[in-house]
Design a protein around this motif. Structure first.
Motif, PDB file in Angstrom:
ATOM      1  N   TYR A 137       0.833  -1.211   0.000  1.00  0.00           N
ATOM      2  CA  TYR A 137       0.000   0.000   0.000  1.00  0.00           C
ATOM      3  C   TYR A 137       0.864   1.256   0.000  1.00  0.00           C
ATOM      4  CZ  TYR A 137      -4.526  -2.289   0.580  1.00  0.00           C
ATOM      5  OH  TYR A 137      -5.669  -3.018   0.353  1.00  0.00           O
ATOM      6  N   LEU A 138       1.921   1.218   0.792  1.00  0.00           N
ATOM      7  CA  LEU A 138       2.774   2.394   0.917  1.00  0.00           C
ATOM      8  C   LEU A 138       3.526   2.691  -0.377  1.00  0.00           C
ATOM      9  CD1 LEU A 138       4.327   3.856   3.851  1.00  0.00           C
ATOM     10  CD2 LEU A 138       6.060   3.142   2.257  1.00  0.00           C
ATOM     11  N   VAL A 139       4.131   1.667  -0.975  1.00  0.00           N
ATOM     12  CA  VAL A 139       4.934   1.904  -2.191  1.00  0.00           C
ATOM     13  C   VAL A 139       4.026   2.383  -3.332  1.00  0.00           C
ATOM     14  CG1 VAL A 139       6.417   0.812  -3.919  1.00  0.00           C
ATOM     15  CG2 VAL A 139       6.759   0.294  -1.500  1.00  0.00           C
ATOM     16  N   ALA A 140       2.839   1.773  -3.457  1.00  0.00           N
ATOM     17  CA  ALA A 140       1.919   2.198  -4.522  1.00  0.00           C
ATOM     18  C   ALA A 140       1.535   3.670  -4.334  1.00  0.00           C
ATOM     19  CB  ALA A 140       0.673   1.314  -4.527  1.00  0.00           C
ATOM     20  N   ALA A 141       1.286   4.059  -3.080  1.00  0.00           N
ATOM     21  CA  ALA A 141       0.897   5.449  -2.809  1.00  0.00           C
ATOM     22  C   ALA A 141       2.048   6.401  -3.114  1.00  0.00           C
ATOM     23  CB  ALA A 141       0.471   5.586  -1.344  1.00  0.00           C
ATOM     24  N   VAL A 142       3.273   5.985  -2.786  1.00  0.00           N
ATOM     25  CA  VAL A 142       4.439   6.847  -3.063  1.00  0.00           C
ATOM     26  C   VAL A 142       4.617   6.992  -4.578  1.00  0.00           C
ATOM     27  CG1 VAL A 142       6.962   6.996  -2.860  1.00  0.00           C
ATOM     28  CG2 VAL A 142       5.594   6.382  -0.859  1.00  0.00           C
ATOM     29  N   ILE A 143       4.381   5.900  -5.310  1.00  0.00           N
ATOM     30  CA  ILE A 143       4.503   5.973  -6.779  1.00  0.00           C
ATOM     31  C   ILE A 143       3.470   6.954  -7.347  1.00  0.00           C
ATOM     32  CG2 ILE A 143       4.160   4.637  -8.917  1.00  0.00           C
ATOM     33  CD1 ILE A 143       5.516   2.266  -7.428  1.00  0.00           C
ATOM     34  N   ARG A 144       2.236   6.854  -6.846  1.00  0.00           N
ATOM     35  CA  ARG A 144       1.206   7.810  -7.334  1.00  0.00           C
ATOM     36  C   ARG A 144       1.610   9.236  -6.970  1.00  0.00           C
ATOM     37  NH1 ARG A 144      -5.190   8.045  -5.577  1.00  0.00           N
ATOM     38  NH2 ARG A 144      -5.442  10.293  -5.830  1.00  0.00           N
ATOM     39  N   ALA A 145       2.087   9.417  -5.742  1.00  0.00           N
ATOM     40  CA  ALA A 145       2.465  10.759  -5.299  1.00  0.00           C
ATOM     41  C   ALA A 145       3.578  11.317  -6.182  1.00  0.00           C
ATOM     42  CB  ALA A 145       2.914  10.699  -3.836  1.00  0.00           C
ATOM     43  N   ILE A 146       4.554  10.487  -6.499  1.00  0.00           N
ATOM     44  CA  ILE A 146       5.673  10.971  -7.317  1.00  0.00           C
ATOM     45  C   ILE A 146       5.201  11.273  -8.750  1.00  0.00           C
ATOM     46  CG2 ILE A 146       7.878  10.242  -8.356  1.00  0.00           C
ATOM     47  CD1 ILE A 146       8.557   9.040  -5.569  1.00  0.00           C
ATOM     48  N   ALA A 147       4.265  10.452  -9.254  1.00  0.00           N
ATOM     49  CA  ALA A 147       3.707  10.721 -10.587  1.00  0.00           C
ATOM     50  C   ALA A 147       3.008  12.085 -10.596  1.00  0.00           C
ATOM     51  CB  ALA A 147       2.734   9.605 -10.977  1.00  0.00           C
ATOM     52  N   VAL A 148       2.258  12.353  -9.530  1.00  0.00           N
ATOM     53  CA  VAL A 148       1.563  13.648  -9.423  1.00  0.00           C
ATOM     54  C   VAL A 148       2.597  14.773  -9.278  1.00  0.00           C
ATOM     55  CG1 VAL A 148       0.033  15.045  -7.977  1.00  0.00           C
ATOM     56  CG2 VAL A 148      -0.575  12.677  -8.478  1.00  0.00           C
ATOM     57  N   GLY A 149       3.586  14.558  -8.418  1.00  0.00           N
ATOM     58  CA  GLY A 149       4.629  15.572  -8.193  1.00  0.00           C
ATOM     59  C   GLY A 149       5.373  15.897  -9.476  1.00  0.00           C
ATOM     60  N   LEU A 150       5.709  14.875 -10.249  1.00  0.00           N
ATOM     61  CA  LEU A 150       6.392  15.099 -11.528  1.00  0.00           C
ATOM     62  C   LEU A 150       5.497  15.879 -12.478  1.00  0.00           C
ATOM     63  CD1 LEU A 150       8.197  11.687 -12.252  1.00  0.00           C
ATOM     64  CD2 LEU A 150       9.265  13.944 -12.006  1.00  0.00           C
ATOM     65  N   GLY A 151       4.216  15.530 -12.474  1.00  0.00           N
ATOM     66  CA  GLY A 151       3.253  16.242 -13.329  1.00  0.00           C
ATOM     67  C   GLY A 151       3.198  17.716 -12.971  1.00  0.00           C
ATOM     68  N   VAL A 152       3.137  18.021 -11.680  1.00  0.00           N
ATOM     69  CA  VAL A 152       3.080  19.422 -11.231  1.00  0.00           C
ATOM     70  C   VAL A 152       4.386  20.137 -11.618  1.00  0.00           C
ATOM     71  CG1 VAL A 152       2.920  20.948  -9.208  1.00  0.00           C
ATOM     72  CG2 VAL A 152       1.500  18.880  -9.331  1.00  0.00           C
ATOM     73  N   PHE A 153       5.495  19.446 -11.435  1.00  0.00           N
ATOM     74  CA  PHE A 153       6.799  20.028 -11.768  1.00  0.00           C
ATOM     75  C   PHE A 153       6.882  20.315 -13.276  1.00  0.00           C
ATOM     76  CE2 PHE A 153      11.344  19.679 -12.771  1.00  0.00           C
ATOM     77  CZ  PHE A 153      11.840  20.651 -11.920  1.00  0.00           C
TER      78      PHE A 153
END
Lengths: 300, 253
Positions: free
Chosen positions: B106-122
């Motif tokens: 659960y944690l790794v999947a959430a971190v992957i989604r978060a990083i995908a969103v963060g990269l998108g914002v960047f």
């Protein structure tokens, strides 16, 4: 041989409510065993305890010799459970659902798994639905996917918790034919159902539960012989003569019920009726009935 | 931990959000873009937080981190509450998975989604302002630890909540205020002393501040303090999550 399921003195309370009050039973490997009882008797709680979904307050539960608590990995690998409620993950297709379920049990993806999934789906008449999303399936199809999910890791012990509740005749036949085949191959089957005729036809041994206790446990044949009887039902025109009233166990309108032990008694009883001048309109022989056993035991 | 079991649950959790990526990744990026456009327009020329850093430059890393934190929380909490309410949580409770498997996947999947969103914002942000990168390791460390902390908090919330509105309350009354009041849109030095002091009690502030340091090499508090508090928060929440998962809290009766 190691019993497939061993339950010893299991107690479970939910607050003040006692769901299981010291249940003990053993199911041998290869058996087709029924766990019967009215709603709230504790059947699903017992199954949940076996599956590790509920933690017993006392007693021990083992699956294929593995304690469900201290050796939960081995115990769960040995167990396949078809739940009572139809549940599914709406994000995935049937094949994805089965691949995930196999993976949770440590079975890696690959040709061997896909081939087994195809075989399972074909057996359950779902071959053409492999790539359909779970949301697109009918209730009966979703229930069959639940069966496939329970079997995808090839467990030696299969628990079916009311698998035919509210399903059509065709699905029942498909399901029972497949389950019989699995039992013939050596899988142990534990079944709970409210359809007592199914339990009578399929199961070699039966336990009946009431208020968290087992009130009877024996072979199907022994239970039927002990608590039910074969009955000659005769529909007559007119009144039953006084000399035959004592032999008649029950009357429902023009139908009169005469208990018999074997078929030879049918001829004797009919002969008595004819000699007494009774005009027989219709007759039938009713075999011992699990429903009667159930009703007697539950009202004891 | 069972590798195949863990990998399968991780794959399932990644696919779960990826199949609705428009909602789970694209939508948060769009929301961040709207914040960027509105705040940079309203606050433009209002003075830089750090010398040599424009407001737009200051805003973008904070927005990226805020989106990551919110989405990490949303991923774990929504997955768990949906599974609990629909009943399909059963599919992961019956197999021989351990509390480490659940936690890790659960944690790794959430971190992957978060990083995908963060990269998108960047990626959207670089069209708005030039974003320097001072120290990529610091950026990654705060992104992973911050998202991981919120993912763990999301697991706790998902386990605790019995209804969607309980989860919404958790999100609206705890996560949103803490993220909005963490210095995403302003430097805490611009606040009166009382609010500055209060901001120091907010662990989200340290995540945003440390993450921003990775881009500019400048921060409101020291990098070591931010990293210590972020890491400590992550480990404490992870320990609590593992304890709850092992105990079967609200999963096994």
């Amino acid at each position: 041989m190691q019993p497939a399921i061993e339950v010893e003195g299991v107690e479970k309370r939910f607050g003040q409510f006692v769901a299981l009050a010291g249940v003990s039973l053993q199911v041998q490997q290869g058996e087709f065993f029924a766990l019967l009882g009215p709603n709230g008797a504790g059947k699903t709680t017992l199954i949940s305890a076996l599956a590790g979904l509920t933690r017993a307050n006392a007693g021990s539960l083992k699956v294929m010799g593995f304690d469900v608590s201290s050796q939960y990995r081995d115990a769960r690998k040995a167990l396949g459970i078809v739940p009572q409620e139809i549940v599914f993950d709406p994000f995935f297709s049937v094949r994805e659902t089965l691949r995930f379920q196999a993976g949770y049990f440590g079975i890696a993806r690959g040709a061997a798994l896909d081939s087994w999934i195809d075989e399972l789906l074909a057996k359950l008449s779902l071959g053409d639905k492999a790539d359909s999303n779970m949301r697109q399936l009918s209730g009966g199809m979703k229930r069959r996917v639940l069966v496939a999910q329970a079997l995808v890791h090839r467990p030696p012990v299969i628990v079916l918790d009311e698998p035919t509740a509210g399903v059509d005749v065709e699905l029942r036949q498909t399901l029972w034919s497949f389950v019989r085949e699995l039992n013939a191959k050596g899988h142990t089957i534990l079944l709970t159902t409210h359809y007592l005729e199914e339990a009578q036809q399929l199961c070699t041994r039966i336990a009946m539960m009431k208020q968290g206790r087992i009130v009877a446990m024996d072979t199907t044949e022994h239970l039927l012989n002990a608590f039910s009887e074969r009955v000659l039902r005769v529909k007559i025109d007119g009144e039953l003569p006084a000399e035959l009233q004592q032999a008649c166990a029950k009357q429902e309108g023009a139908w009169h019920f005469f208990p018999i032990h074997d078929y030879d008694e049918v001829e004797t009883r009919l002969s008595q009726l004819r000699q007494s001048g009774v005009h027989i309109v219709n007759l039938e022989v009713a075999e011992p009935d699990l429903e009667e056993v159930f009703v007697k035991l539950m009202h004891k | 931990m069972t590798m195949t079991g863990f990998q399968t649950l991780l794959r399932k959790e990644i696919l779960r959000f990826w199949k609705v990526a428009f909602q789970t990744v694209a939508a948060p990026v769009l929301t961040a873009l709207l914040y960027m456009m509105i705040f940079s327009h309203v606050m433009s020329g209002s003075g830089a937080a750090f010398s040599g850093v424009t407001y737009e430059q200051f805003l973008i890393p904070g927005l990226a981190m805020m989106s990551m934190l919110q989405n990490a929380f949303a991923n774990t909490s929504s997955s768990l509450i949906q599974s609990k309410i629909t009943g399909n949580i059963l599919f992961i409770l019956l197999p021989p998975l351990s509390h480490w498997d659940y936690y890790g996947a659960y944690l790794v999947a959430a971190v992957i989604r978060a990083i995908a969103v963060g990269l998108g914002v960047f990626l959207v942000g670089i069209f708005v302002a030039h974003i320097p990168v001072h120290n990529i390791a610091v950026i990654i460390a705060f992104a992973v630890l911050g998202s991981g902390m919120l993912a763990a908090l999301g697991i706790i919330a998902g386990l605790w909540a019995d209804k969607f509105d309980q989860l919404a309350a958790f999100q609206n009354f705890l996560i949103m205020p803490l993220t909005f009041l963490s210095g995403v849109f302003y430097s805490i030095h611009s606040l009166p002393p009382f609010w500055q002091g209060l901001s120091h009690l907010n662990p989200f502030f340290y995540m945003i501040d440390g993450f921003r340091y990775g881009f500019f090499g400048k921060s409101d508090v020291s990098l070591a303090l931010s990293l210590s508090i972020t890491a400590a928060s992550f480990f404490c929440l992870s320990a609590a999550t593992l304890y709850l998962l092992k105990s079967g809290y609200k999963l096994r009766q």
